[in-house]
Motif scaffolding. Structure first.
Motif, short mmCIF file in Angstrom:
data_model
loop_
_atom_site.label_atom_id
_atom_site.label_comp_id
_atom_site.label_asym_id
_atom_site.label_seq_id
_atom_site.Cartn_x
_atom_site.Cartn_y
_atom_site.Cartn_z
N SER A 98 0.81 -1.20 0.00
CA SER A 98 0.00 0.00 0.00
C SER A 98 0.85 1.26 0.00
CB SER A 98 -0.91 0.02 1.23
OG SER A 98 -0.12 0.02 2.40
N GLU A 154 -4.38 -5.05 3.71
CA GLU A 154 -5.52 -4.13 3.73
C GLU A 154 -5.62 -3.32 2.44
OE1 GLU A 154 -7.08 -0.60 6.69
OE2 GLU A 154 -6.13 -2.38 7.56
N ALA A 155 -4.49 -3.17 1.77
CA ALA A 155 -4.49 -2.42 0.51
C ALA A 155 -5.15 -3.17 -0.63
CB ALA A 155 -3.06 -2.05 0.12
N GLY A 195 -7.99 -4.08 -1.11
CA GLY A 195 -9.32 -3.61 -1.46
C GLY A 195 -9.34 -2.45 -2.42
N PHE A 196 -8.20 -1.77 -2.58
CA PHE A 196 -8.21 -0.61 -3.47
C PHE A 196 -7.05 -0.56 -4.45
CE2 PHE A 196 -5.90 0.90 0.34
CZ PHE A 196 -4.73 1.37 -0.22
N THR A 256 -9.13 6.40 -6.27
CA THR A 256 -9.47 5.46 -5.20
C THR A 256 -8.21 4.95 -4.53
OG1 THR A 256 -11.50 4.77 -6.34
CG2 THR A 256 -10.62 3.28 -4.67
N ARG A 257 -7.16 4.68 -5.31
CA ARG A 257 -5.90 4.22 -4.74
C ARG A 257 -5.27 5.30 -3.87
NH1 ARG A 257 -2.03 3.58 -8.24
NH2 ARG A 257 -3.09 4.30 -10.11
N ASP A 306 -6.77 7.84 -2.36
CA ASP A 306 -7.57 8.00 -1.15
C ASP A 306 -7.30 6.85 -0.18
OD1 ASP A 306 -8.68 10.29 -2.20
OD2 ASP A 306 -10.55 9.33 -2.84
N GLY A 307 -7.13 5.66 -0.72
CA GLY A 307 -6.85 4.50 0.11
C GLY A 307 -5.53 4.63 0.85
N ARG A 315 -5.88 6.91 3.78
CA ARG A 315 -6.52 6.27 4.93
C ARG A 315 -5.53 5.40 5.69
NH1 ARG A 315 -10.59 5.37 1.12
NH2 ARG A 315 -10.02 3.15 0.98
N LEU A 316 -4.69 4.67 4.95
CA LEU A 316 -3.72 3.81 5.61
C LEU A 316 -2.67 4.62 6.37
CD1 LEU A 316 -3.07 0.91 3.09
CD2 LEU A 316 -4.52 0.93 5.10
N ARG A 343 1.49 9.53 -1.41
CA ARG A 343 0.57 9.47 -2.56
C ARG A 343 1.35 9.55 -3.88
NH1 ARG A 343 -5.03 11.67 -1.73
NH2 ARG A 343 -4.67 12.76 -3.69
#
Length: 216
Positions: free
Chosen positions: A10, A51-52, A54-55, A62-63, A65-66, A69-70, A113
């Protein structure tokens, strides 16, 4: 402890993204002599990376933003933010701290990011880990199934894990082949402060510099 469970990264910072995202100059982390492996820290990093899933295969926004969050969930930004100031953390005023720490979080999240922007999606496997101390652990990962000609086939992606006195874990730093993001940021931040008179005046200059970077 060595494990070959395949996981998807992630917060992967490849060698090129690390240097471009963090700026010029490389700082090599001088690790202490290898100690025992740490299965709990390996499991923690595996969980972060899992957990990554999922995106990671979704669209770019979306990636991104994911990953944000992480970072919020797993990276202790205040601890990292203080570390990168080095000795200048002691001269920062309360008023400066109120501005600096939220600003640093925005800046560091942008770095993560950007590091993911060109990510090509290779799976990672947790390779091993080293306890530098009871509260400071390095977890090493690698590309599990590199494609022919992959320039990162032999790269080692490191995760520095901090364990609190209560046993809670958080990501403290990440890097590739001995080049560490937080150490690189520390070098840059200290340079900005020193070149602008040091002390509170230098911290003001750093804050102004970060404000420009996050608004660019």
């Amino acid at each position: 402890m060595t494990r070959d469970k395949m996981i998807t990264p992630s917060l992967l910072i490849d060698r090129r993204s690390l240097l471009i995202g963090a700026g010029a100059g490389a700082v090599v982390f001088s690790a202490a002599a290898p100690a025992r492996a740490d299965g709990a820290a390996e499991q923690f990093i595996a969980g972060v990376l899992d957990e990554a899933n999922g995106f990671i295969g979704a669209d770019e926004q979306t990636r991104l933003d994911g990953v944000e969050r992480l970072v919020d969930k797993y990276v202790n930004m205040r601890r990292v933010g203080r570390f990168v100031l080095g000795q200048y953390a002691r001269v920062m005023t309360d008023q400066q701290a109120e501005i600096y720490y939220p600003l640093f979080k925005k800046y560091a999240t942008l770095i993560y990011r950007k590091a993911l922007a060109d990510y090509s999606g290779q799976a990672l496997a947790v390779k091993d880990s080293i306890d530098r101390s009871a509260r400071d652990i390095i977890v090493n990962t690698r590309i599990a199934n590199p494609q022919p000609g992959d320039q990162y086939a032999n790269a080692t992606i490191h995760w520095r894990v901090y364990r609190s006195r209560a046993g809670d874990m958080s990501v403290f730093d990440a890097g590739v082949d001995g080049i560490w993001l937080a150490l690189e940021q520390q070098s840059q931040f200290k340079s900005v402060i020193a070149n602008n008179g040091g002390g509170e005046k230098g911290v003001d200059a750093l804050i102004a510099d970060l404000q420009k970077k996050v608004s660019a």
